[in-house]
Write an enzyme that holds these catalytic residues in place. Structure first.
Site, PDB file in Angstrom:
ATOM      1  N   TYR A   1       0.832  -1.206   0.000  1.00  0.00           N
ATOM      2  CA  TYR A   1       0.000   0.000   0.000  1.00  0.00           C
ATOM      3  C   TYR A   1       0.866   1.255   0.000  1.00  0.00           C
ATOM      4  O   TYR A   1       0.654   2.160  -0.807  1.00  0.00           O
ATOM      5  CB  TYR A   1      -0.971   0.004   1.185  1.00  0.00           C
TER       6      TYR A   1
ATOM      7  N   GLU B   1       1.461   6.292  -6.973  1.00  0.00           N
ATOM      8  CA  GLU B   1       0.309   6.999  -7.551  1.00  0.00           C
ATOM      9  C   GLU B   1       0.447   8.501  -7.341  1.00  0.00           C
ATOM     10  O   GLU B   1       0.342   9.294  -8.279  1.00  0.00           O
ATOM     11  CB  GLU B   1      -0.996   6.499  -6.909  1.00  0.00           C
TER      12      GLU B   1
END
Lengths: 297, 162
Positions: free
Chosen positions: B88, B95
């Site tokens: 994550y 991102e």
């Protein structure tokens, strides 16, 4: 009378419980809890009767006016109450005042001050009449809301959780700025004169109707807020349960017909969905409390 | 599809966790990488794809095992609920990084922008929308990570009980 206080997980909230007069009211209990715990003032306390485990019933919330004896089973002189902390509370008047103050102040900033310079537009701009009328309409609307908050509305609950201040202000202030940006934009394109008049005219009629709805609702309760749930009657309440929301929605529609911005219509859709949810809940609640409500509506 | 499945109740996952997950995937893939070819050669694309790929291989093979055999080995369950601890952060950083580095290209290209004046008095600026997207990562990432930590606790303690 001995009152045992437990938290929702079952453990004793105040060791040894509290000793109160046999004729004590729930309000007296709240005062006693406050005195003992210092932190939990009455509006922060949620006191309920214990629900048998596994039962899916909603717990009975103690009414501050009733006497504790009313909640005792039979002749027992003891009572077990479940306590929940509702978190820091703020009065509804405070909440409403701040959430409405934002739009009232922020919108004129976009009208009067050269903010668009910072978005890369030239300072010189032509102000269309509709933009001026929109300013008056918008500011009147939120001024009306603030006045109603202090002089008209009679709240069933005195307070609301503090976190709602941030959530509600974010909603009103963000949407207020978003709409103000577009309506007062230097490149704003006005609609036809007729459309503007229809929009504002319809909106004003709905605002007046909305004010009258609030008066009707106010008269259902006494000044200290008691009176609980009543069926509003007369005027538009004969057609819909929450005529106050209906008129509020339509008055925003009037504003949007006159000003025609996507931002305004987005706000209309969101506000309508929020109020519709409230109205459905209120309608359901009234049907439950007054079974015969169903036969007419 | 995954959001739809959550919305109509076909799967138990709440919409609040699938929506940001799928949303960010679609946004990065189409809204950033496909739309702005200049960003495709950035090193963060590598870390992004690796993070997503490992996550999905583990996740879908886990579902596949459960469907085909009715159960999945405990190491598989452990992988599914533990790899996110590293993936994550790496995935989200990739991102965020890619969106950030794409910003100059977004601004220069004027792509997906809708300008005033128009009769609906509406405008959309993809550059500012991207900045808003970056802003959403600030509360969104801890929320998702926290949710996964909770899921991990539930899943791994449940399997211990069995």
């Amino acid at each position: 009378m001995k009152v045992t206080l437990v938290s929702r997980s079952g453990r004793e909230f105040i060791k040894g419980g509290l000793e109160l007069n046999d004729s004590a009211t729930v309000a007296d209990l709240q005062e006693a809890i406050h005195k003992r715990t210092k932190k939990f003032y009455p509006s922060r306390q949620r006191l309920t009767l214990p629900v048998p485990s596994g039962s899916r019933e909603r717990p009975v919330i103690l009414n501050y006016k009733k006497s504790l004896k009313d909640y005792c089973d039979g002749n027992e002189n003891t009572l077990t109450i479940v306590f929940k902390d509702l978190g820091p509370q703020v009065s509804y008047r405070t909440l409403f005042f701040f959430e409405y103050l934002g739009p009232l102040i922020l919108y004129p900033v976009f009208y009067y001050f050269p903010v668009y310079k910072y978005f890369g537009y030239e300072e010189k701009r032509v102000i269309h009449p509709v933009q001026t009328y929109a300013l008056y309409y918008w500011c009147f609307h939120y001024f009306k809301r603030i006045m109603e908050t202090f002089f008209i509305h009679r709240f069933s609950h005195a307070t609301s959780p503090l976190s709602n201040v941030f959530r509600n202000c974010a909603y009103y202030w963000t949407f207020g700025s978003y709409i103000a940006y577009y309506v007062n934009h230097p490149l704003y394109t006005p609609v036809s004169d007729l459309q503007m008049k229809i929009g504002f005219g319809f909106g004003i009629v709905c605002q007046l109707a909305n004010f009258y709805c609030h008066i009707i609702l106010k008269n259902l309760r006494s000044p200290d807020g008691s009176g609980g749930y009543q069926i509003p009657r007369g005027f538009l309440f004969n057609i819909v349960t929450c005529a106050n929301y209906t008129t509020e929605i339509y008055q925003w529609l009037g504003f949007n017909i006159a000003t025609q911005t996507v931002a305004g219509y987005v706000f209309l859709v969101v506000a309508t969905s929020i109020m519709t949810n409230w109205a459905l809940a209120k309608h359901r609640r009234l049907k439950k409390v007054f079974f015969f409500y169903l036969s007419n509506y | 599809m995954e959001i739809l499945h959550g919305l109509i109740g076909l799967v138990r996952s709440p919409v609040s966790s699938t929506l940001p997950q799928i949303g960010s995937r679609l946004y990065l893939t189409w809204g950033i990488l496909w739309s702005f070819p200049e960003i495709r050669t950035h090193i963060l694309v590598t870390s992004l794809v690796i993070s997503w790929a490992i996550t999905e291989i583990i996740r879908y093979s886990f579902f596949g095992m459960k469907e085909a055999f009715g159960f999945a080995p405990s190491w598989h369950l452990w992988l599914r609920y533990s790899t996110f601890l590293v993936l994550y952060p790496t995935g989200i950083s990739s991102e965020v990084g890619l969106i950030y580095f794409a910003l100059p290209y977004i601004k220069a290209s004027e792509k997906y922008c809708f300008r005033m004046p128009n009769k609906w008095n509406f405008s959309f600026d993809y550059f500012y929308a991207a900045i808003l997207a970056l802003g959403i990562y600030v509360p969104g990432s801890p929320h998702l990570y926290h949710y996964m930590l909770g899921q991990r606790k539930r899943a791994l303690s449940k399997s211990k009980k069995e």
